[in-house]
Scaffold this active site. Sequence first.
Site, PDB file in Angstrom:
ATOM      1  N   LYS A  56      12.161  14.063  -4.546  1.00  0.00           N
ATOM      2  CA  LYS A  56      11.497  15.322  -4.840  1.00  0.00           C
ATOM      3  C   LYS A  56      11.565  16.297  -3.671  1.00  0.00           C
ATOM      4  CE  LYS A  56       8.377  13.145  -8.050  1.00  0.00           C
ATOM      5  NZ  LYS A  56       7.260  12.227  -7.953  1.00  0.00           N
ATOM      6  N   GLY A 108       0.822  -1.203   0.000  1.00  0.00           N
ATOM      7  CA  GLY A 108       0.000   0.000   0.000  1.00  0.00           C
ATOM      8  C   GLY A 108       0.848   1.241   0.000  1.00  0.00           C
ATOM      9  N   GLY A 148       1.821   4.438   2.041  1.00  0.00           N
ATOM     10  CA  GLY A 148       1.802   4.996   3.394  1.00  0.00           C
ATOM     11  C   GLY A 148       1.788   6.500   3.359  1.00  0.00           C
ATOM     12  N   ASP A 180      -0.987   9.441  18.659  1.00  0.00           N
ATOM     13  CA  ASP A 180      -1.874   9.020  17.572  1.00  0.00           C
ATOM     14  C   ASP A 180      -2.409   7.614  17.849  1.00  0.00           C
ATOM     15  OD1 ASP A 180      -3.316   9.321  15.261  1.00  0.00           O
ATOM     16  OD2 ASP A 180      -1.661   8.879  13.911  1.00  0.00           O
TER      17      ASP A 180
END
Lengths: 254, 418
Positions: free
Chosen positions: B49, B21, B23, B136
């Site tokens: 980048k 997947g 992230g 979190d």
Amino acid sequence: MAANFWTSTHYKQLLDPEEVDVVHPLDRERGVTVEDFKLVKMHMAQYILRLAQHVKVRQRVIATAVTYMRRVYTRKSMSEYDPRLVAPACLYLAAKAEESTVQAKALAFFIRKLYAEEKPRYERYEIKDILEMEMKILEALNYYLVVFHPYRSLTHLLQDAGMDDMTQFTWGLVNDTYKMDLILVHPPHLIALACIYIASVYKDRDTTSWFEELRVDMNVVKNIAVEILDFYENHKLIAEDRVNAVFNKLALKP
Amino acid sequence: MTGLDLSKKVADRYLKREVLGEGTYGVVYKAIDTKTGQVVAIKKIRIGKQKEGVNFTALREIKLLKELKDPNIIELIDAFPHKGNLHLVFEFMETDLEAVIRDRNIFLSPADIKSYLQMTLKGLVVCHKKWVLHRDMKPNNLLIGPNGQLKLADFGLARIFGSPDRRFTHQVFARWYRAPELLFGTKQYGPAVDVWAAACIFAELLLRRPFLQGSSDIDQLGKIFAAFGTPTASQWPDMVYLPDYVEYQYVPAPPLRSLFPMASDDALDLLAKMFTYDPKNRISVQQALEHRYFSSAPLPTVPDKLPRPAPKRESHNSRTSDFNPPEGPTVLSPPRKSRRVMPEREGFEGNAYQNDKLDDHVSEVRPGLGDHASRNEQVPMSLDFSIFGARPPNRPTINSADRTHLKRKLDLEFQHPE
């Protein structure tokens, strides 16, 4: 001090003094001596400080950056890892790790500025170089980024000893310990204690009973204090021409 | 980019397998560690980048996970640069607690719930002992390994809380797990925020749905107060001094028992202590672990006996935490629960009338689980949400608005040049 230091990777990574000032074989081939090596590290600690003053970061970030730089050179050579790039890159990484990020662009700007002022001792590096070196430093540090410093213990200890008036003096002493490798060798609170010890001797305060009540090995504290005093004796100034001479050695092919 | 060449070895050590997947900061793929034979999950952190080198969030995670080694915390096995990108190697985890809670085929016994909560708190206590706040905590960040071990993951928001005067952003946690002091905008907070979130997870394990599903920060507080009563000055003296404090109409606390009809007395007692309003009086994680709930019968299930979702054909790793299964979060609309309609009120919530809070409260008191058959439900179970032109709120994460906000906040100053 903080209970967590003893379980930290910082504690696990403390080195013996003999392990710290070992000149890397690649540097030795180029004629770099232990004295040269110490001198360059001291000079680079100074460079980090100067850059840090320009980009405005907390003392903690400077201390962490210097620690990173010193750790890198326990494993890597100065000929492969140019100190004039490692120093700013360590500052860049430390700023991130200490949660007060500095822009690579800003850092590159001040690198150019210092380079223009004092050419031979600083080298001109660009953002790209800093970012590449950041990755190499992370690897050289084995990704261990959490570093403890004597500052917090210092504040607590001074309060406990009723020596709050000595804060500025001792704080300055602690700053100067980063010109040496003490942070790689000793637990930070012992470095703080050594600075308090020097201060109390220097300012003629009787702290004997206070020190006795602490459950620390006074021999270690005194040894650190002696190391600091020796340092002041021997390195009043960073001799610039000597630093340049070392960089010339490093530039040579063996 | 996403590794079509499956046989290729990365860094001479990892045999790359399928992509798991996307992230938060790069692709996650499965791999075999040829050195140990272990299955691992590798996070590739794109650097190319970025004008600011190694991603700040990734760096936080590296920094903290290197310090936190514990059976109940995800292990960062290795990190290496490869082709200009940084790769983080984690132990491979089969699923996460959200998937367990959501899976209607799974029955969670009181002992199972106790075990999941205990492992959560054990991981958390290690963080707090090392002065790390997770910030979190939510079921989908609690990963479950092949042997049933639960491990705290995703430390991208975590930070060290050592310096007492440092101010932090309050924009942490997915909203449903945010402690009231955070919702009131506090900048100085401590481990108690993780305890609140753990309490929300505990409640979610008991109810099998997220407990306090606020649709905005204001509404979140409304939901909290509806469940536990509006805090009084004696309960929480510092509340009125918090930066974003607003007065809420007083609602009394319904009996906790009415919200959790199936829970044992010990469970309720612990839950109440974890949901204490004043963070200073909220139970610590260490104290919570010593609570009699964990020593009384039934004892926590041993991890490898815990029920887990059936393995899927193509393994979707839990590490892909940002990725929502296409069928949507079923937990939000189990057909047998009339309480599902409650989020509907959010449609009117924009006005945020205090009266709405009261309304919410009245309906929230209604026991959600167990005795639905015995109750005369006011709302038909088949009620179609589309009547209101709104859908139940999606499980919130730290959303992009929050993120932007986060970046602006003092401890995350991170501007891109250009």
